[in-house]
Design an enzyme around this catalytic site. Structure first.
Site, PDB file in Angstrom:
ATOM      1  N   CYS A 169       1.897  29.243 -16.118  1.00 35.96           N
ATOM      2  CA  CYS A 169       1.678  29.644 -17.507  1.00 35.96           C
ATOM      3  C   CYS A 169       1.318  28.392 -18.307  1.00 35.96           C
ATOM      4  CB  CYS A 169       2.815  30.329 -17.963  1.00 35.96           C
ATOM      5  SG  CYS A 169       3.536  31.566 -16.778  1.00 35.96           S
ATOM      6  N   GLU A 170       0.024  28.076 -17.970  1.00 39.04           N
ATOM      7  CA  GLU A 170      -0.316  26.498 -18.488  1.00 39.04           C
ATOM      8  C   GLU A 170      -1.981  26.424 -18.440  1.00 39.04           C
ATOM      9  OE1 GLU A 170       0.716  23.467 -20.673  1.00 39.04           O
ATOM     10  OE2 GLU A 170       2.233  24.329 -19.423  1.00 39.04           O
ATOM     11  N   PRO A 196       0.979  -1.102   0.306  1.00 43.10           N
ATOM     12  CA  PRO A 196       0.226   0.049   0.136  1.00 43.10           C
ATOM     13  C   PRO A 196       0.900   1.299   0.061  1.00 43.10           C
ATOM     14  CG  PRO A 196       0.144  -0.889   2.179  1.00 43.10           C
ATOM     15  CD  PRO A 196       0.731  -1.923   1.170  1.00 43.10           C
ATOM     16  N   GLY A 197       0.520   2.023  -0.884  1.00 42.50           N
ATOM     17  CA  GLY A 197       1.129   3.480  -0.789  1.00 42.50           C
ATOM     18  C   GLY A 197       0.085   4.667  -0.571  1.00 42.50           C
TER      19      GLY A 197
HETATM   20  C1  LIG Z   1       2.514   2.335  -7.157  1.00 38.67           C
HETATM   21  C2  LIG Z   1       2.793   1.001  -6.972  1.00 38.67           C
HETATM   22  C3  LIG Z   1       2.133   0.553  -5.457  1.00 38.67           C
HETATM   23  C4  LIG Z   1       1.527   1.450  -4.612  1.00 38.67           C
HETATM   24  O1  LIG Z   1       0.328   1.891  -5.194  1.00 38.67           O
HETATM   25  P1  LIG Z   1      -1.051   2.738  -4.243  1.00 38.67           P
HETATM   26  O2  LIG Z   1      -2.014   2.594  -5.253  1.00 38.67           O
HETATM   27  O3  LIG Z   1      -0.250   3.857  -3.892  1.00 38.67           O
HETATM   28  O4  LIG Z   1      -1.025   1.776  -3.281  1.00 38.67           O
HETATM   29  C5  LIG Z   1       2.528  -0.480  -5.096  1.00 38.67           C
HETATM   30  N1  LIG Z   1       3.615  -1.320  -5.862  1.00 38.67           N
HETATM   31  C6  LIG Z   1       4.209  -1.162  -6.989  1.00 38.67           C
HETATM   32  C7  LIG Z   1       4.753  -2.039  -7.843  1.00 38.67           C
HETATM   33  C8  LIG Z   1       3.608   0.216  -7.597  1.00 38.67           C
HETATM   34  O5  LIG Z   1       4.188   0.416  -8.631  1.00 38.67           O
END
Ligand SMILES: *Cc1c(COP(=O)(O)O)cnc(C)c1O
Length: 434
Positions: free
Chosen positions: A362-363, A292-293
């Site tokens: 500027c976009e 999870p990120g």
């Molecule tokens: C981006 C990524 C994640 C995290 O994804 P989330 O949507 O932020 O949870 C995990 N594993 C890999 C290989 C990724 O590229």
């Protein structure tokens, strides 16, 4: 009522984040400003860890995908919380090392690791490489051979799943730039090849099907395809994968209409499906990892801006301009991401004006969000808050138009705040100009 439980409103109509008045924080630290709720980050880590312990046990663990937000303090927190991590570059590794993070718990991703990255990872004894393709295995084997070591690797496979998320963040389909596809036979090819290499040790397989995933059974389907592949490799090569890494991707609430996701329940369902599949395939349950990120950091972040020009074009459109924009949050420009924008010092006023919240670059595509309802009194000097910006904002930030990147201020304990990343100065912008 609010999109996340760390957001509320004070009696005088000010937005509170992690229990603190954001209007005061904007005054104290200046804008644009990233604020992060440290308690929320830790809570998310603990929810994942408790779920993994309960449903998987053993050495299964969540790994924080640090590309979501990478700075020293976050790796210190991950270290303190006992989280594994993913990194995707030497820069992320370097940051983690500075924070004292033990890289033996780190997994090195990316679809194209340079030779320098591979050497840097081995210099720093990174735990695992997640190899994307055969070429990369060759490069890792060569470097490990030169060093006389045996490097642990996982192989990134593409199970061929459409996670029903938006195109730009779907990565599990066969034609993706990531991984080796099961369907085309390339997954088997890379497995057979890897098993023959003397200096790499194959630990198992990885897949990541996409991001901002809410759909019911995406991880279950991915796990099933991956386990079928594992069973096939056992039959054909006598190879038994020890680790199965299902990647990241659980969704978060950017707007009111996004669903809530119960991590414990989800992980429980995935675990049950994996157990069932393993039983039916007569394959021993591997160590399970997830990455999870976004769901660790997104809701723990908010960005504060000061409102500048409010432009009304009668019969057409209204614009609220802020003192940041696509350099600190490129996600609407990249893939029309949803966000909730609030006038933080006028939370109790009725919202009767529809505006686009736009940046100062500027976009024309420098937009944070369109179709935002705000109070008709919105004007210069108001504090504009954008919610759920803890993931893929600071980590994607640029200096376009030579705008210094905002600082990151951490909030904890309901009243404490401290700077974790300082605001870039004008001198910083020219530091490398000769
Ligand atoms: C981006 C990524 C994640 C995290 O994804 P989330 O949507 O932020 O949870 C995990 N594993 C890999 C290989 C990724 O590229």
């Amino acid at each position: 009522m609010s999109i996340c439980d760390n957001i509320s409103v004070s009696k005088e109509g000010h937005l509170l984040f992690a229990g603190q008045d954001v209007v005061t924080l904007a005054e104290q630290y200046g804008t644009p400003l990233y604020i992060m709720d440290e308690d929320k980050i830790r809570e998310s880590c603990r929810v994942y860890q408790a779920a993994f312990k309960k449903h998987f046990g053993g050495n299964s663990r969540p790994l924080y995908a640090s590309k979501a937000n990478s700075f020293k303090r976050i790796y210190e927190i991950m270290s303190e919380e006992g989280m594994g991590i993913d990194v995707v570059s030497s820069g992320e590794m370097y940051t983690a090392i500075l924070a004292g993070y033990d890289l033996s718990h780190a997994y090195f991703h990316s679809n194209n690791k340079t030779d320098a990255d591979i050497a840097y990872g081995m210099d720093n004894h990174i735990g695992y490489f997640v190899a994307d393709n055969v070429e990369e295995i060759k490069a890792i084997e060569a470097e490990a051979g030169r060093r006389g070591i045996r490097q642990k690797v996982l192989l990134r496979l593409t199970p061929g799943i459409d996670p029903h998320t938006y195109e730009a963040v779907a990565t599990g389909k066969v034609d993706s730039k990531f991984g080796s596809a099961i369907e085309t036979g390339q997954a088997e090819e890379i497995t057979a090849f890897t098993l023959q290499q003397p200096h790499v040790e194959l630990m198992g397989f990885h897949c990541h099907v996409g991001s901002q995933v809410f759909a019911e059974d995406v991880f279950e389907r991915a796990a099933q395809l991956m386990l079928e592949f594992c069973a096939d490799m056992k039959k054909k090569y006598g190879y038994v994968a020890q680790q199965l890494d299902l990647g990241g991707g659980y969704g978060v609430r950017y707007v009111e209409t996004d669903p809530y996701l119960d991590v414990d329940k989800k992980v429980g369902e995935v675990a049950a499906a994996i157990q069932k599949t393993c039983d039916s395939l007569d394959f021993p349950m591997p160590e399970i990892h997830m990455e999870p990120g976004r769901s660790i950091v997104a809701a723990a972040g908010m960005t504060l801006y000061t409102c500048g020009t409010v432009k009304r074009i009668p019969g057409y459109k209204n614009y609220v301009s802020i003192d940041g924009g696509m350099p600190d949050n490129p996600r609407y420009a990249l893939y029309k991401s949803n966000y909730t924008c609030l006038v933080a010092n006028k939370m109790n006023e009725e919202k009767t004006l529809e505006v686009s919240v736009v940046g100062r670059c500027c976009e024309s595509g420098d937009i944070i969000q369109q179709g935002v309802m705000v109070t008709d009194t919105v004007g210069r000097g108001d504090t504009i808050a954008v919610c759920t910006t803890g993931a893929y904002n600071y980590s994607m930030a640029s200096n376009y138009n030579r705008l210094p990147r905002p600082p990151i201020v951490m909030l904890r304990g309901g009243s404490e705040s401290y700077v974790a990343v300082r605001r870039e100065t004008l001198e910083d912008l020219c530091r490398n100009d000769l």
